[in-house]
Design a protein around this motif. Structure first.
Motif, PDB file in Angstrom:
ATOM      1  N   CYS A  28       2.106  -4.933 -38.983  1.00  0.00           N
ATOM      2  CA  CYS A  28       2.421  -5.995 -39.937  1.00  0.00           C
ATOM      3  C   CYS A  28       2.404  -7.359 -39.259  1.00  0.00           C
ATOM      4  O   CYS A  28       2.694  -7.484 -38.077  1.00  0.00           O
ATOM      5  CB  CYS A  28       3.794  -5.757 -40.564  1.00  0.00           C
ATOM      6  SG  CYS A  28       3.847  -4.282 -41.598  1.00  0.00           S
ATOM      7  N   HIS A  29       2.056  -8.375 -40.049  1.00  0.00           N
ATOM      8  CA  HIS A  29       2.043  -9.767 -39.603  1.00  0.00           C
ATOM      9  C   HIS A  29       3.235 -10.490 -40.214  1.00  0.00           C
ATOM     10  O   HIS A  29       3.488 -10.362 -41.419  1.00  0.00           O
ATOM     11  CB  HIS A  29       0.758 -10.462 -40.046  1.00  0.00           C
ATOM     12  CG  HIS A  29      -0.459 -10.015 -39.328  1.00  0.00           C
ATOM     13  ND1 HIS A  29      -1.068  -8.809 -39.565  1.00  0.00           N
ATOM     14  CD2 HIS A  29      -1.196 -10.628 -38.361  1.00  0.00           C
ATOM     15  CE1 HIS A  29      -2.124  -8.693 -38.789  1.00  0.00           C
ATOM     16  NE2 HIS A  29      -2.221  -9.784 -38.049  1.00  0.00           N
ATOM     17  N   TYR A  30       3.939 -11.255 -39.396  1.00  0.00           N
ATOM     18  CA  TYR A  30       5.126 -11.968 -39.834  1.00  0.00           C
ATOM     19  C   TYR A  30       5.071 -13.418 -39.376  1.00  0.00           C
ATOM     20  O   TYR A  30       4.541 -13.714 -38.304  1.00  0.00           O
ATOM     21  CB  TYR A  30       6.395 -11.362 -39.208  1.00  0.00           C
ATOM     22  CG  TYR A  30       6.674  -9.940 -39.579  1.00  0.00           C
ATOM     23  CD1 TYR A  30       7.486  -9.625 -40.658  1.00  0.00           C
ATOM     24  CD2 TYR A  30       6.137  -8.890 -38.829  1.00  0.00           C
ATOM     25  CE1 TYR A  30       7.760  -8.311 -40.987  1.00  0.00           C
ATOM     26  CE2 TYR A  30       6.398  -7.575 -39.151  1.00  0.00           C
ATOM     27  CZ  TYR A  30       7.208  -7.291 -40.236  1.00  0.00           C
ATOM     28  OH  TYR A  30       7.472  -5.978 -40.560  1.00  0.00           O
ATOM     29  N   LEU A  31       5.663 -14.297 -40.168  1.00  0.00           N
ATOM     30  CA  LEU A  31       5.981 -15.638 -39.719  1.00  0.00           C
ATOM     31  C   LEU A  31       7.447 -15.604 -39.306  1.00  0.00           C
ATOM     32  O   LEU A  31       8.311 -15.240 -40.113  1.00  0.00           O
ATOM     33  CB  LEU A  31       5.777 -16.665 -40.838  1.00  0.00           C
ATOM     34  CG  LEU A  31       4.332 -16.995 -41.146  1.00  0.00           C
ATOM     35  CD1 LEU A  31       4.246 -17.859 -42.397  1.00  0.00           C
ATOM     36  CD2 LEU A  31       3.662 -17.689 -39.971  1.00  0.00           C
ATOM     37  N   ILE A  32       7.699 -15.930 -38.037  1.00  0.00           N
ATOM     38  CA  ILE A  32       9.066 -15.874 -37.526  1.00  0.00           C
ATOM     39  C   ILE A  32       9.424 -17.195 -36.852  1.00  0.00           C
ATOM     40  O   ILE A  32       8.547 -17.958 -36.445  1.00  0.00           O
ATOM     41  CB  ILE A  32       9.281 -14.714 -36.527  1.00  0.00           C
ATOM     42  CG1 ILE A  32       8.428 -14.898 -35.272  1.00  0.00           C
ATOM     43  CG2 ILE A  32       9.008 -13.368 -37.192  1.00  0.00           C
ATOM     44  CD1 ILE A  32       8.786 -13.950 -34.138  1.00  0.00           C
ATOM     45  N   LEU A  78       7.514 -22.342 -36.357  1.00  0.00           N
ATOM     46  CA  LEU A  78       7.202 -20.975 -36.754  1.00  0.00           C
ATOM     47  C   LEU A  78       6.078 -20.409 -35.898  1.00  0.00           C
ATOM     48  O   LEU A  78       5.210 -21.135 -35.429  1.00  0.00           O
ATOM     49  CB  LEU A  78       6.782 -20.932 -38.225  1.00  0.00           C
ATOM     50  CG  LEU A  78       7.799 -21.448 -39.237  1.00  0.00           C
ATOM     51  CD1 LEU A  78       7.227 -21.327 -40.642  1.00  0.00           C
ATOM     52  CD2 LEU A  78       9.103 -20.702 -39.121  1.00  0.00           C
ATOM     53  N   SER A  79       6.088 -19.090 -35.747  1.00  0.00           N
ATOM     54  CA  SER A  79       5.031 -18.369 -35.037  1.00  0.00           C
ATOM     55  C   SER A  79       4.525 -17.244 -35.925  1.00  0.00           C
ATOM     56  O   SER A  79       5.308 -16.589 -36.600  1.00  0.00           O
ATOM     57  CB  SER A  79       5.563 -17.751 -33.742  1.00  0.00           C
ATOM     58  OG  SER A  79       6.028 -18.729 -32.864  1.00  0.00           O
ATOM     59  N   LEU A  80       3.215 -17.044 -35.896  1.00  0.00           N
ATOM     60  CA  LEU A  80       2.625 -15.888 -36.570  1.00  0.00           C
ATOM     61  C   LEU A  80       2.516 -14.780 -35.539  1.00  0.00           C
ATOM     62  O   LEU A  80       1.934 -14.982 -34.461  1.00  0.00           O
ATOM     63  CB  LEU A  80       1.248 -16.228 -37.134  1.00  0.00           C
ATOM     64  CG  LEU A  80       0.502 -15.070 -37.794  1.00  0.00           C
ATOM     65  CD1 LEU A  80       1.266 -14.541 -39.007  1.00  0.00           C
ATOM     66  CD2 LEU A  80      -0.895 -15.498 -38.191  1.00  0.00           C
ATOM     67  N   PHE A 140      -0.135 -15.540 -32.428  1.00  0.00           N
ATOM     68  CA  PHE A 140      -1.364 -16.237 -32.780  1.00  0.00           C
ATOM     69  C   PHE A 140      -1.107 -17.731 -32.837  1.00  0.00           C
ATOM     70  O   PHE A 140      -0.362 -18.228 -33.668  1.00  0.00           O
ATOM     71  CB  PHE A 140      -1.887 -15.743 -34.137  1.00  0.00           C
ATOM     72  CG  PHE A 140      -2.252 -14.292 -34.123  1.00  0.00           C
ATOM     73  CD1 PHE A 140      -3.480 -13.883 -33.646  1.00  0.00           C
ATOM     74  CD2 PHE A 140      -1.352 -13.330 -34.560  1.00  0.00           C
ATOM     75  CE1 PHE A 140      -3.823 -12.545 -33.619  1.00  0.00           C
ATOM     76  CE2 PHE A 140      -1.685 -11.993 -34.540  1.00  0.00           C
ATOM     77  CZ  PHE A 140      -2.920 -11.594 -34.067  1.00  0.00           C
ATOM     78  N   GLY A 141      -1.717 -18.445 -31.890  1.00  0.00           N
ATOM     79  CA  GLY A 141      -1.701 -19.900 -31.862  1.00  0.00           C
ATOM     80  C   GLY A 141      -3.145 -20.328 -31.802  1.00  0.00           C
ATOM     81  O   GLY A 141      -3.967 -19.874 -32.594  1.00  0.00           O
ATOM     82  N   MET A 142      -3.481 -21.155 -30.832  1.00  0.00           N
ATOM     83  CA  MET A 142      -4.886 -21.512 -30.632  1.00  0.00           C
ATOM     84  C   MET A 142      -5.670 -20.289 -30.179  1.00  0.00           C
ATOM     85  O   MET A 142      -6.847 -20.151 -30.467  1.00  0.00           O
ATOM     86  CB  MET A 142      -5.015 -22.628 -29.605  1.00  0.00           C
ATOM     87  CG  MET A 142      -4.418 -23.942 -30.063  1.00  0.00           C
ATOM     88  SD  MET A 142      -5.180 -24.562 -31.572  1.00  0.00           S
ATOM     89  CE  MET A 142      -6.749 -25.111 -30.941  1.00  0.00           C
ATOM     90  N   ASP A 193     -12.503 -20.712 -36.808  1.00  0.00           N
ATOM     91  CA  ASP A 193     -12.212 -21.567 -35.664  1.00  0.00           C
ATOM     92  C   ASP A 193     -12.747 -20.965 -34.373  1.00  0.00           C
ATOM     93  O   ASP A 193     -13.254 -21.670 -33.517  1.00  0.00           O
ATOM     94  CB  ASP A 193     -10.705 -21.816 -35.531  1.00  0.00           C
ATOM     95  CG  ASP A 193     -10.224 -22.906 -36.466  1.00  0.00           C
ATOM     96  OD1 ASP A 193     -11.080 -23.528 -37.144  1.00  0.00           O
ATOM     97  OD2 ASP A 193      -9.011 -23.139 -36.522  1.00  0.00           O
ATOM     98  N   ALA A 194     -12.650 -19.653 -34.226  1.00  0.00           N
ATOM     99  CA  ALA A 194     -13.160 -18.990 -33.019  1.00  0.00           C
ATOM    100  C   ALA A 194     -14.672 -19.149 -32.937  1.00  0.00           C
ATOM    101  O   ALA A 194     -15.218 -19.402 -31.870  1.00  0.00           O
ATOM    102  CB  ALA A 194     -12.764 -17.517 -33.026  1.00  0.00           C
ATOM    103  N   LEU A 195     -15.365 -19.015 -34.056  1.00  0.00           N
ATOM    104  CA  LEU A 195     -16.818 -19.184 -34.061  1.00  0.00           C
ATOM    105  C   LEU A 195     -17.207 -20.619 -33.741  1.00  0.00           C
ATOM    106  O   LEU A 195     -18.155 -20.862 -33.001  1.00  0.00           O
ATOM    107  CB  LEU A 195     -17.390 -18.760 -35.420  1.00  0.00           C
ATOM    108  CG  LEU A 195     -17.354 -17.269 -35.720  1.00  0.00           C
ATOM    109  CD1 LEU A 195     -17.821 -17.015 -37.151  1.00  0.00           C
ATOM    110  CD2 LEU A 195     -18.198 -16.480 -34.735  1.00  0.00           C
ATOM    111  N   ASN A 196     -16.487 -21.588 -34.288  1.00  0.00           N
ATOM    112  CA  ASN A 196     -16.782 -22.994 -33.999  1.00  0.00           C
ATOM    113  C   ASN A 196     -16.580 -23.300 -32.524  1.00  0.00           C
ATOM    114  O   ASN A 196     -17.341 -24.052 -31.932  1.00  0.00           O
ATOM    115  CB  ASN A 196     -15.900 -23.914 -34.846  1.00  0.00           C
ATOM    116  CG  ASN A 196     -16.353 -23.932 -36.299  1.00  0.00           C
ATOM    117  OD1 ASN A 196     -17.478 -23.601 -36.620  1.00  0.00           O
ATOM    118  ND2 ASN A 196     -15.438 -24.313 -37.183  1.00  0.00           N
TER     119      ASN A 196
END
Length: 87
Positions: free
Chosen positions: A11-15, A23-25, A41-43, A78-81
């Motif tokens: 599961c993915h959470y914003l905490i 906040l962090s994902l 997940f940041g940059m 963003d990763a592709l760019n």
């Protein structure tokens, strides 16, 4: 106050880990007897081991499938760019 042992694998959470931070994902990848393996997940994606008892100030949201798909489209774009800029 919450702890990482409340978060479910896959599961993915914003905490918000600390009251004075943003906040962090995160995604929970693996749970052991005493720890969890967490993707932040940041940059870029960062993988970190946390104790199940490590505190979380607030669990803001569990991302539903639609929100997750929207975020994945943005994150992957963003990763592709970034890769194109390296050429």
């Amino acid at each position: 106050m919450y702890a990482f042992d409340l978060l479910e694998v896959g599961c993915h959470y914003l905490i918000q880990e600390n009251e004075d931070e943003g906040l962090s994902l995160v995604r929970i990848n693996l749970v052991t007897d005493h720890c969890v393996y967490v993707s932040y997940f940041g940059m870029e994606e960062e993988l970190i081991w946390k104790r199940k008892t490590d505190k979380i100030h607030d669990i803001v949201e569990l991302l539903d499938d639609d929100a997750l798909k929207s975020w994945e489209t943005y994150f992957n774009k963003d990763a592709l760019n970034y890769e194109e800029d390296e050429d």
